[in-house]
Design a protein around this motif. Structure first.
Motif, PDB file in Angstrom:
ATOM      1  N   PRO A   1      36.308  44.221  46.758  1.00  0.00           N
ATOM      2  CA  PRO A   1      37.042  44.797  47.972  1.00  0.00           C
ATOM      3  C   PRO A   1      38.368  45.106  47.698  1.00  0.00           C
ATOM      4  O   PRO A   1      39.181  44.238  46.963  1.00  0.00           O
ATOM      5  CB  PRO A   1      36.921  43.530  49.111  1.00  0.00           C
ATOM      6  N   VAL A   2      39.013  46.275  48.224  1.00  0.00           N
ATOM      7  CA  VAL A   2      40.582  46.730  47.997  1.00  0.00           C
ATOM      8  C   VAL A   2      41.060  46.796  49.382  1.00  0.00           C
ATOM      9  O   VAL A   2      42.178  46.224  49.565  1.00  0.00           O
ATOM     10  CB  VAL A   2      40.396  47.890  47.105  1.00  0.00           C
ATOM     11  N   LEU A   3      40.590  47.642  50.330  1.00  0.00           N
ATOM     12  CA  LEU A   3      41.475  48.082  51.369  1.00  0.00           C
ATOM     13  C   LEU A   3      40.217  47.522  52.460  1.00  0.00           C
ATOM     14  O   LEU A   3      39.562  48.225  52.852  1.00  0.00           O
ATOM     15  CB  LEU A   3      41.594  49.440  51.547  1.00  0.00           C
ATOM     16  N   GLY A   4      40.485  46.401  53.233  1.00  0.00           N
ATOM     17  CA  GLY A   4      39.353  45.851  53.904  1.00  0.00           C
ATOM     18  C   GLY A   4      37.987  45.681  53.565  1.00  0.00           C
ATOM     19  O   GLY A   4      37.886  45.078  52.380  1.00  0.00           O
ATOM     20  N   ASP A   5      37.009  46.552  54.059  1.00  0.00           N
ATOM     21  CA  ASP A   5      35.795  46.563  53.500  1.00  0.00           C
ATOM     22  C   ASP A   5      35.569  47.473  52.422  1.00  0.00           C
ATOM     23  O   ASP A   5      34.422  47.881  52.126  1.00  0.00           O
ATOM     24  CB  ASP A   5      34.749  46.733  54.662  1.00  0.00           C
ATOM     25  N   ILE A   6      36.295  48.241  52.340  1.00  0.00           N
ATOM     26  CA  ILE A   6      36.262  49.382  51.201  1.00  0.00           C
ATOM     27  C   ILE A   6      36.391  49.019  49.927  1.00  0.00           C
ATOM     28  O   ILE A   6      37.433  48.121  49.502  1.00  0.00           O
ATOM     29  CB  ILE A   6      37.335  50.620  51.414  1.00  0.00           C
ATOM     30  N   THR A   7      35.686  48.986  48.860  1.00  0.00           N
ATOM     31  CA  THR A   7      35.417  48.522  47.659  1.00  0.00           C
ATOM     32  C   THR A   7      35.980  49.450  46.654  1.00  0.00           C
ATOM     33  O   THR A   7      36.117  50.715  47.032  1.00  0.00           O
ATOM     34  CB  THR A   7      34.122  48.166  47.140  1.00  0.00           C
ATOM     35  N   THR A   8      36.216  49.152  45.482  1.00  0.00           N
ATOM     36  CA  THR A   8      36.536  49.819  44.261  1.00  0.00           C
ATOM     37  C   THR A   8      35.541  51.160  44.279  1.00  0.00           C
ATOM     38  O   THR A   8      35.821  52.253  43.830  1.00  0.00           O
ATOM     39  CB  THR A   8      36.935  49.148  43.008  1.00  0.00           C
ATOM     40  N   ALA A   9      34.159  50.712  44.131  1.00  0.00           N
ATOM     41  CA  ALA A   9      33.165  51.756  44.203  1.00  0.00           C
ATOM     42  C   ALA A   9      33.254  52.874  45.446  1.00  0.00           C
ATOM     43  O   ALA A   9      33.017  53.976  44.891  1.00  0.00           O
ATOM     44  CB  ALA A   9      31.794  51.091  44.183  1.00  0.00           C
TER      45      ALA A   9
ATOM     46  N   LEU B   1      44.481  61.907  48.201  1.00  0.00           N
ATOM     47  CA  LEU B   1      44.325  62.510  49.495  1.00  0.00           C
ATOM     48  C   LEU B   1      43.120  62.368  50.023  1.00  0.00           C
ATOM     49  O   LEU B   1      43.058  62.006  51.316  1.00  0.00           O
ATOM     50  CB  LEU B   1      44.522  64.122  49.365  1.00  0.00           C
ATOM     51  N   ALA B   2      41.789  62.422  49.324  1.00  0.00           N
ATOM     52  CA  ALA B   2      40.526  62.088  50.162  1.00  0.00           C
ATOM     53  C   ALA B   2      40.543  60.801  50.432  1.00  0.00           C
ATOM     54  O   ALA B   2      39.790  60.575  51.330  1.00  0.00           O
ATOM     55  CB  ALA B   2      39.402  62.604  49.088  1.00  0.00           C
ATOM     56  N   GLN B   3      41.083  59.768  49.674  1.00  0.00           N
ATOM     57  CA  GLN B   3      40.770  58.336  49.952  1.00  0.00           C
ATOM     58  C   GLN B   3      41.765  57.883  51.185  1.00  0.00           C
ATOM     59  O   GLN B   3      41.217  57.188  51.795  1.00  0.00           O
ATOM     60  CB  GLN B   3      41.436  57.528  48.785  1.00  0.00           C
ATOM     61  N   ALA B   4      42.914  58.729  51.392  1.00  0.00           N
ATOM     62  CA  ALA B   4      43.645  58.235  52.448  1.00  0.00           C
ATOM     63  C   ALA B   4      43.065  59.016  53.693  1.00  0.00           C
ATOM     64  O   ALA B   4      42.970  58.278  54.869  1.00  0.00           O
ATOM     65  CB  ALA B   4      45.037  59.038  52.311  1.00  0.00           C
ATOM     66  N   SER B   5      42.315  60.070  53.569  1.00  0.00           N
ATOM     67  CA  SER B   5      41.556  60.631  54.732  1.00  0.00           C
ATOM     68  C   SER B   5      40.411  59.759  55.182  1.00  0.00           C
ATOM     69  O   SER B   5      40.061  59.771  56.344  1.00  0.00           O
ATOM     70  CB  SER B   5      41.202  62.038  54.421  1.00  0.00           C
TER      71      SER B   5
ATOM     72  N   SER C   1      51.337  55.289  47.805  1.00  0.00           N
ATOM     73  CA  SER C   1      52.246  54.424  47.056  1.00  0.00           C
ATOM     74  C   SER C   1      51.574  53.302  46.148  1.00  0.00           C
ATOM     75  O   SER C   1      52.048  52.506  45.656  1.00  0.00           O
ATOM     76  CB  SER C   1      53.289  53.841  47.870  1.00  0.00           C
ATOM     77  N   GLY C   2      50.237  53.375  46.211  1.00  0.00           N
ATOM     78  CA  GLY C   2      49.515  52.408  45.476  1.00  0.00           C
ATOM     79  C   GLY C   2      48.589  51.638  46.508  1.00  0.00           C
ATOM     80  O   GLY C   2      48.779  51.652  47.680  1.00  0.00           O
ATOM     81  N   TYR C   3      47.606  50.895  45.784  1.00  0.00           N
ATOM     82  CA  TYR C   3      46.603  50.152  46.753  1.00  0.00           C
ATOM     83  C   TYR C   3      47.136  48.804  47.141  1.00  0.00           C
ATOM     84  O   TYR C   3      46.794  48.372  48.319  1.00  0.00           O
ATOM     85  CB  TYR C   3      45.287  50.051  45.923  1.00  0.00           C
ATOM     86  N   GLU C   4      47.896  48.080  46.452  1.00  0.00           N
ATOM     87  CA  GLU C   4      48.439  47.067  46.673  1.00  0.00           C
ATOM     88  C   GLU C   4      49.531  46.894  48.075  1.00  0.00           C
ATOM     89  O   GLU C   4      49.353  45.764  48.767  1.00  0.00           O
ATOM     90  CB  GLU C   4      49.066  46.292  45.481  1.00  0.00           C
ATOM     91  N   SER C   5      50.198  48.108  48.105  1.00  0.00           N
ATOM     92  CA  SER C   5      51.013  48.027  49.364  1.00  0.00           C
ATOM     93  C   SER C   5      50.368  49.007  50.341  1.00  0.00           C
ATOM     94  O   SER C   5      51.307  49.360  51.321  1.00  0.00           O
ATOM     95  CB  SER C   5      52.505  48.804  48.775  1.00  0.00           C
ATOM     96  N   ALA C   6      49.299  49.394  50.201  1.00  0.00           N
ATOM     97  CA  ALA C   6      48.706  50.433  51.228  1.00  0.00           C
ATOM     98  C   ALA C   6      48.420  49.515  52.603  1.00  0.00           C
ATOM     99  O   ALA C   6      48.157  48.267  52.525  1.00  0.00           O
ATOM    100  CB  ALA C   6      47.284  50.815  50.668  1.00  0.00           C
ATOM    101  N   THR C   7      48.703  50.281  53.512  1.00  0.00           N
ATOM    102  CA  THR C   7      48.862  49.591  54.923  1.00  0.00           C
ATOM    103  C   THR C   7      47.903  50.602  55.663  1.00  0.00           C
ATOM    104  O   THR C   7      47.930  52.083  55.671  1.00  0.00           O
ATOM    105  CB  THR C   7      50.128  49.640  55.688  1.00  0.00           C
ATOM    106  N   PRO C   8      47.264  50.182  56.869  1.00  0.00           N
ATOM    107  CA  PRO C   8      46.634  51.148  57.982  1.00  0.00           C
ATOM    108  C   PRO C   8      47.782  52.025  58.485  1.00  0.00           C
ATOM    109  O   PRO C   8      48.752  51.715  58.902  1.00  0.00           O
ATOM    110  CB  PRO C   8      46.102  50.358  58.884  1.00  0.00           C
ATOM    111  N   ALA C   9      47.272  53.274  58.679  1.00  0.00           N
ATOM    112  CA  ALA C   9      48.372  54.283  59.426  1.00  0.00           C
ATOM    113  C   ALA C   9      47.519  55.066  60.402  1.00  0.00           C
ATOM    114  O   ALA C   9      46.495  55.682  60.135  1.00  0.00           O
ATOM    115  CB  ALA C   9      49.258  55.166  58.290  1.00  0.00           C
ATOM    116  N   GLY C  10      48.518  55.590  61.412  1.00  0.00           N
ATOM    117  CA  GLY C  10      47.990  56.766  62.275  1.00  0.00           C
ATOM    118  C   GLY C  10      47.865  58.003  61.774  1.00  0.00           C
ATOM    119  O   GLY C  10      48.429  58.319  60.557  1.00  0.00           O
TER     120      GLY C  10
END
Length: 282
Positions: A62-70, A224-228, A236-245
Motif C-alpha cells: 500500500p502506498v496511497l490508501g488502498d492503492i498499491t505499488t503494483a 499524470l495517469a497516476q494522479a488522474s 511531488s512524490g508519493y510520500e508527500s502526496a495528498t488527496p486533491a479535488g
C-alpha cells in the motif's frame, strides 16, 4: 490540336483539391489497414499489452490508501502505452517506405508533410487509447478502481502517444533499413520503458530520483495517469502526496503537462528538420 491539348489541362484544373485534414484521415485509414498486415507491428502491439501483465505479478505494498505499488505500475503503463507502438512502428515503416521510394513518390504527388506525419501519429494515438481501455478494464477487475479524472487520463495517453510518435519518426534518419531501424529504436525504447514507472515502480526510488525521472516524457505521462486515477497530488512524490479535488489536481498537473508538450514540440521540430525523404546512399 489546341482543343486536344487544352482538354486535359481543363480536366486537371477542375479536379477538386483534397484538404490536408481529409488527406490525413484517409491516410490514417490506410495506416490502420497496413498495421494489421505487418507482423512486426503486431509484435509491437503485443508488447504494449504485455506492459499491463507485468505489474500483475509484482508484490503490492500500500502506498496511497488502498492503492498499491503494483496498481501504480499498472496505471503508469497506461500513460506510457504509446511508447512501444509510437517508437517502434513509425521508425520501422517510414524507414522501409523511404528506402523503397514510397515516401518520395508521395511527396512528389503532392501529399503534404503534415498529412504523412499526422496520419501515423493519429493511428498511434487511437491504438494507444484502445489499449488503455484494456488497462482500465484490467485494473477494475483486479482492484475495482476506476479513474477519478478520466479526462486527465485521456490527456496523458494522448500526449504520450504524440511525443513517442514524433520520436519514432526522428529515429528514421539514423537507420538505413527497416531492420536497423528496429535495433536503433530499442535503445530509447528500453531506456524510457525502465524509467517510466511500469517495469520498475518509481516508488522504490528516493523522491529526488523520482523528481529527476519526472522530466522524461514517459515518466511524466505515467505520473499524470497516476494522479488522474488516484485523485492524489503525486507530482511531488508519493510520500508527500495528498488527496486533491479535480481543479487543484489540474493546477498541480500543469508543469507535468508542460513537460510533455515541450518534448512533443522538440521531437516535432527535430523531425521536420532532419527527416530524410530520399533513400540513404550506401
Amino acid at each position: 490540336m489546341s482543343t486536344a491539348t487544352t482538354e486535359p489541362a481543363t480536366r486537371a484544373a477542375a479536379r477538386p483539391v483534397m484538404s490536408p485534414l481529409r488527406q490525413t484521415l484517409r491516410l490514417t485509414r490506410t495506416e490502420f489497414t497496413l498495421f494489421m498486415r505487418y507482423k512486426t507491428a503486431l509484435m509491437f502491439l503485443g508488447l504494449a499489452v504485455f506492459m499491463f501483465l507485468v505489474p500483475l505479478n509484482m508484490p503490492g505494498d500500500p502506498v496511497l490508501g488502498d492503492i498499491t505499488t503494483a496498481d501504480l505500475a499498472l496505471i503508469a503503463a497506461m500513460g506510457s502505452v504509446g511508447l512501444i507502438i509510437g517508437i517502434g512502428h513509425p521508425s520501422n515503416v517510414f524507414t522501409a517506405r523511404r528506402e523503397s521510394l514510397v515516401l518520395k513518390q508521395m511527396r512528389v504527388s503532392g501529399v503534404p508533410q503534415s498529412a504523412l506525419f499526422g496520419s501515423i501519429t493519429l493511428m498511434v494515438v487511437l491504438m494507444s487509447l484502445g489499449i488503455s481501455v484494456l488497462g482500465v478494464a484490467m485494473l477494475a477487475v483486479v482492484s475495482g478502481a476506476l479513474p477519478k479524472d478520466p479526462v486527465m487520463l485521456l490527456l496523458s495517453v494522448l500526449l504520450s502517444a504524440v511525443s513517442m510518435s514524433f520520436l519514432g519518426l526522428l529515429i528514421t534518419p539514423l537507420a538505413r533499413t527497416a531492420e536497423s531501424a528496429q535495433m536503433t529504436a530499442m535503445v530509447p525504447m528500453m531506456f524510457l520503458l525502465f524509467t517510466g514507472g511500469n517495469l520498475i515502480p518509481t516508488g522504490m526510488f528516493p523522491d529526488r530520483v523520482v523528481n529527476m525521472l519526472g522530466y522524461l516524457p514517459t515518466a511524466a505521462a505515467g505520473r499524470l495517469a497516476q494522479a488522474s486515477y488516484t485523485g492524489y497530488d503525486v507530482f511531488s512524490g508519493y510520500e508527500s502526496a495528498t488527496p486533491a479535488g479535480i481543479p487543484e489536481l489540474w493546477v498541480a498537473a500543469l508543469p507535468t503537462i508542460g513537460i510533455l508538450l515541450a518534448w512533443s514540440a522538440l521531437f516535432l521540430v527535430l523531425t521536420v528538420r532532419y527527416f530524410r525523404w530520399d533513400p540513404r546512399q550506401p
